[in-house]
Design a protein around this motif. Sequence first.
Motif, PDB file in Angstrom:
ATOM      1  N   MET A   1       0.909  -0.931   0.037  1.00 26.75           N
ATOM      2  CA  MET A   1      -0.047   0.699   0.004  1.00 26.75           C
ATOM      3  C   MET A   1       0.809   1.164  -0.257  1.00 26.75           C
ATOM      4  SD  MET A   1      -3.100   0.845   2.385  1.00 26.75           S
ATOM      5  CE  MET A   1      -3.587   2.638   2.867  1.00 26.75           C
ATOM      6  N   SER A   2       0.360   2.496  -0.458  1.00 23.13           N
ATOM      7  CA  SER A   2       1.356   3.072  -0.968  1.00 23.13           C
ATOM      8  C   SER A   2       1.573   4.604  -0.066  1.00 23.13           C
ATOM      9  CB  SER A   2       1.117   4.326  -2.411  1.00 23.13           C
ATOM     10  OG  SER A   2       0.861   3.402  -3.480  1.00 23.13           O
ATOM     11  N   ARG A   3       2.444   4.962   0.797  1.00 24.29           N
ATOM     12  CA  ARG A   3       2.280   5.706   0.952  1.00 24.29           C
ATOM     13  C   ARG A   3       2.098   7.523   0.830  1.00 24.29           C
ATOM     14  NH1 ARG A   3       5.613   5.401   6.100  1.00 24.29           N
ATOM     15  NH2 ARG A   3       4.561   7.729   6.774  1.00 24.29           N
ATOM     16  N   ASP A   4       1.172   7.842   1.737  1.00 27.42           N
ATOM     17  CA  ASP A   4       1.262   9.241   1.083  1.00 27.42           C
ATOM     18  C   ASP A   4       2.940  10.245   1.705  1.00 27.42           C
ATOM     19  OD1 ASP A   4       0.846  12.204   0.817  1.00 27.42           O
ATOM     20  OD2 ASP A   4      -1.096  12.201   2.359  1.00 27.42           O
ATOM     21  N   VAL A   5       3.356  11.307   1.045  1.00 26.77           N
ATOM     22  CA  VAL A   5       4.881  11.571   1.366  1.00 26.77           C
ATOM     23  C   VAL A   5       4.641  12.877   1.553  1.00 26.77           C
ATOM     24  CG1 VAL A   5       6.337   9.158   0.788  1.00 26.77           C
ATOM     25  CG2 VAL A   5       5.524  11.408  -0.738  1.00 26.77           C
ATOM     26  N   THR A   6       3.049  12.821   1.500  1.00 27.02           N
ATOM     27  CA  THR A   6       3.187  14.651   1.083  1.00 27.02           C
ATOM     28  C   THR A   6       3.211  15.510   2.366  1.00 27.02           C
ATOM     29  OG1 THR A   6       1.110  14.309   0.400  1.00 27.02           O
ATOM     30  CG2 THR A   6       2.171  14.470  -1.516  1.00 27.02           C
ATOM     31  N   THR A   7       2.658  14.575   3.526  1.00 25.16           N
ATOM     32  CA  THR A   7       2.632  14.916   5.286  1.00 25.16           C
ATOM     33  C   THR A   7       3.654  14.516   5.644  1.00 25.16           C
ATOM     34  OG1 THR A   7       1.633  13.268   5.603  1.00 25.16           O
ATOM     35  CG2 THR A   7      -0.157  14.440   4.585  1.00 25.16           C
ATOM     36  N   LEU A   8       4.561  13.731   4.965  1.00 26.37           N
ATOM     37  CA  LEU A   8       5.705  14.086   6.235  1.00 26.37           C
ATOM     38  C   LEU A   8       7.348  15.268   6.375  1.00 26.37           C
ATOM     39  CD1 LEU A   8       6.406   9.835   5.091  1.00 26.37           C
ATOM     40  CD2 LEU A   8       5.529  10.904   6.939  1.00 26.37           C
ATOM     41  N   GLY A   9       7.375  15.310   7.398  1.00 29.87           N
ATOM     42  CA  GLY A   9       8.440  15.737   7.576  1.00 29.87           C
ATOM     43  C   GLY A   9       9.988  15.403   8.286  1.00 29.87           C
ATOM     44  N   ARG A  10      10.960  16.167   9.076  1.00 33.84           N
ATOM     45  CA  ARG A  10      11.848  15.332   9.526  1.00 33.84           C
ATOM     46  C   ARG A  10      11.395  14.073  11.024  1.00 33.84           C
ATOM     47  NH1 ARG A  10      16.307  18.858   9.722  1.00 33.84           N
ATOM     48  NH2 ARG A  10      17.824  18.552  11.280  1.00 33.84           N
ATOM     49  N   ARG A  11      10.261  14.389  11.835  1.00 37.78           N
ATOM     50  CA  ARG A  11      10.448  14.293  13.001  1.00 37.78           C
ATOM     51  C   ARG A  11       9.377  12.727  12.456  1.00 37.78           C
ATOM     52  NH1 ARG A  11      10.999  18.173  16.938  1.00 37.78           N
ATOM     53  NH2 ARG A  11      13.104  19.830  16.495  1.00 37.78           N
ATOM     54  N   ASP A  12       8.527  13.032  11.824  1.00 35.99           N
ATOM     55  CA  ASP A  12       8.018  11.436  11.142  1.00 35.99           C
ATOM     56  C   ASP A  12       8.696  10.498  10.503  1.00 35.99           C
ATOM     57  OD1 ASP A  12       5.502  13.508  11.070  1.00 35.99           O
ATOM     58  OD2 ASP A  12       6.313  14.225   9.621  1.00 35.99           O
ATOM     59  N   ALA A  13       8.140   8.722  11.193  1.00 32.77           N
ATOM     60  CA  ALA A  13       8.999   8.314  11.054  1.00 32.77           C
ATOM     61  C   ALA A  13       8.421   7.727   9.130  1.00 32.77           C
ATOM     62  CB  ALA A  13       7.618   6.472  11.441  1.00 32.77           C
ATOM     63  N   TRP A  14       9.761   7.351   8.653  1.00 33.19           N
ATOM     64  CA  TRP A  14       9.543   7.458   6.812  1.00 33.19           C
ATOM     65  C   TRP A  14       9.419   6.057   6.582  1.00 33.19           C
ATOM     66  CZ3 TRP A  14       9.757  10.971   2.288  1.00 33.19           C
ATOM     67  CH2 TRP A  14       9.865  12.434   3.327  1.00 33.19           C
ATOM     68  N   THR A  15       9.141   4.789   7.650  1.00 33.93           N
ATOM     69  CA  THR A  15       9.818   3.519   7.588  1.00 33.93           C
ATOM     70  C   THR A  15       8.552   2.822   6.514  1.00 33.93           C
ATOM     71  OG1 THR A  15       9.855   3.211   9.623  1.00 33.93           O
ATOM     72  CG2 THR A  15       9.905   0.822   8.566  1.00 33.93           C
ATOM     73  N   GLY A  16       8.617   2.256   5.782  1.00 39.09           N
ATOM     74  CA  GLY A  16       7.975   1.698   4.576  1.00 39.09           C
ATOM     75  C   GLY A  16       7.806   2.620   3.285  1.00 39.09           C
ATOM     76  N   VAL A  17       7.968   3.698   3.279  1.00 39.74           N
ATOM     77  CA  VAL A  17       7.574   4.548   2.362  1.00 39.74           C
ATOM     78  C   VAL A  17       9.495   4.044   1.584  1.00 39.74           C
ATOM     79  CG1 VAL A  17       8.959   6.659   1.218  1.00 39.74           C
ATOM     80  CG2 VAL A  17       7.622   6.688   3.419  1.00 39.74           C
ATOM     81  N   ARG A  18       8.655   4.472  -0.022  1.00 42.05           N
ATOM     82  CA  ARG A  18      10.142   3.481  -1.045  1.00 42.05           C
ATOM     83  C   ARG A  18       9.752   4.515  -1.697  1.00 42.05           C
ATOM     84  NH1 ARG A  18       4.691  -0.896  -0.888  1.00 42.05           N
ATOM     85  NH2 ARG A  18       3.804   1.283  -0.513  1.00 42.05           N
ATOM     86  N   ALA A  19      11.250   4.414  -2.371  1.00 38.61           N
ATOM     87  CA  ALA A  19      11.982   6.285  -2.800  1.00 38.61           C
ATOM     88  C   ALA A  19      12.639   5.559  -3.963  1.00 38.61           C
ATOM     89  CB  ALA A  19      12.439   7.421  -1.850  1.00 38.61           C
ATOM     90  N   VAL A  20      12.522   6.552  -5.328  1.00 33.87           N
ATOM     91  CA  VAL A  20      13.732   6.234  -6.339  1.00 33.87           C
ATOM     92  C   VAL A  20      13.940   7.710  -6.023  1.00 33.87           C
ATOM     93  CG1 VAL A  20      14.114   5.844  -8.615  1.00 33.87           C
ATOM     94  CG2 VAL A  20      11.996   3.959  -7.305  1.00 33.87           C
ATOM     95  N   VAL A  21      15.936   7.883  -6.509  1.00 36.04           N
ATOM     96  CA  VAL A  21      16.531   8.588  -6.730  1.00 36.04           C
ATOM     97  C   VAL A  21      17.016   8.659  -7.745  1.00 36.04           C
ATOM     98  CG1 VAL A  21      18.192   9.586  -5.780  1.00 36.04           C
ATOM     99  CG2 VAL A  21      16.665   9.456  -4.161  1.00 36.04           C
ATOM    100  N   ALA A  22      17.366   9.325  -9.210  1.00 35.54           N
ATOM    101  CA  ALA A  22      17.206   9.583  -9.492  1.00 35.54           C
ATOM    102  C   ALA A  22      17.751  10.948 -10.144  1.00 35.54           C
ATOM    103  CB  ALA A  22      16.078  10.004 -11.103  1.00 35.54           C
TER     104      ALA A  22
END
Length: 495
Positions: A1-22
């Motif tokens: 299930m996708s995570r809504d990253v638009t609400t995340l910041g420095r103090r949030d848990a990013w566990t489970g976020v699948r990020a690609v850096v190009a």
Amino acid sequence: MSRDVTTLGRRDAWTGVRAVVAGFGASGAAAVDNLLHLGADVHAVAESVSPRILERVELLEVLGARIDVHTGATHDLPAGDVDLLIVSPGFRPDAPIVTAARERGVVVWGEAELAWRLRDPANPAPWLCVTGTNGKTTTVQMLESILRAAGLRTVAAGNVGLPLTEAVMDPEGYDVLAVELSSFQLHSVQTMAAESAVVLNVAEDHLDWYENHGGMSGYARDKGRIYEGVERACVYNVADPVTEQLVRDADVVEGARAVGFTLGVPGPGMLGVVDEFLVDRAFIAERGTSAAELCTLDDLASQAPHFIANALAAAALARAHGVSQAAVRDGLRAFRPGDHRIAVVTEHEAVTWVDDSKATNPHAAASSLAAFDSVVWVAGGLAKGATFDDLVATVGSRLRAVVLLGEDRGLIADALSRHAPDVPVFDVESTETGDAESGSGGDLMRRVVAAAAGVAQPGDTVLLAPGCASMDRFTDYAARGDAFAAAVRKHTGTE
């Protein structure tokens, strides 16, 4: 299930976020590092295989990143669920990986947007932001020098200096950041809002990148994004009406001011020059009737017009932040431009040899040429879609001769034939002198210097201000400038 990253910041848990850096330059590697630190699952795409890239790959794979190394920017988005794509400036908006991300509903940010969202809510150091076709790096470094003279903990970050994600994640924090942003970086910002910002100028550049993205108007529009949400001051160039219009078009915080800078006498609300002084009529109570002295022209490392303009822009941003007149003066006095920016290589037999290899577009070359009265101009390289008619028409009277090199030198030769037909032109890559591709960049520059020396007269300046990118013949503009300087020193015996 996708995570809504638009609400995340420095103090949030990013566990489970699948990020690609190009992209795996300095900013891409910093994004990977900090996303891993936050707990995200990171898949990175490195588009080259240089030793520096491979060193970063090895280090970050140890930390848990999955990294693919390719050549070119044509690779696609990895299979499977992806929540976030961080894209480097080298990837156009229509690159396959970006297109695929948008089609799949993946959030797309640049490193600047990621960094903005990762600021420490307890100490969100304000950003003083600089963009423009030319002068960005010099202005940001001037600003950094001024802020340090004021006793502030700061750093130049973004398109120059420290990657923005490293700056905002620094555990000690900063009082304020001096941020350089390119149009490519600004293209992908969404929520970033500078305390104060400046667009130094807007001229033809990177039109190949913008070919399918609005052309010149799209390029200007991306520059103007830097003003969105500004809190204190939108600084603009009085001599460049496009920059003022970008301020007018921006949606800013109520109370934010428009502050112009000019090489002439400033009106109220501007910074400018009176006699030999840089003065402020924007950030003093008596601005309607008087001006505050910031420094003298002699305090600056160069009195080239564009250098003075950069100093005024940096001063305006610093003054908007509340920096004193004395700190502006001390910071500008201490500042020295980086390599390959109007750098005097040597003076020999009354001829001055100047390396401005950083002048990689016609606007930058025109600014450089305007600083000298009689010039043997060394020009050419990769034009990036730019044209040269306006440049030649403007500076033709200053040219003793022109020495041409590089892949798109014919564009400059054609402009010279139309607008300065009496100026001697020497093509060092013509069949009569040999093909540069059969030798090294050093061989090419030795021929350039020999041709320039043969026509230069006492009182002339031989100026490397190519008006073009360097990658057709050299690794980058620094390698081009180094080759020029080495050939000059060898030819003049000043090694």
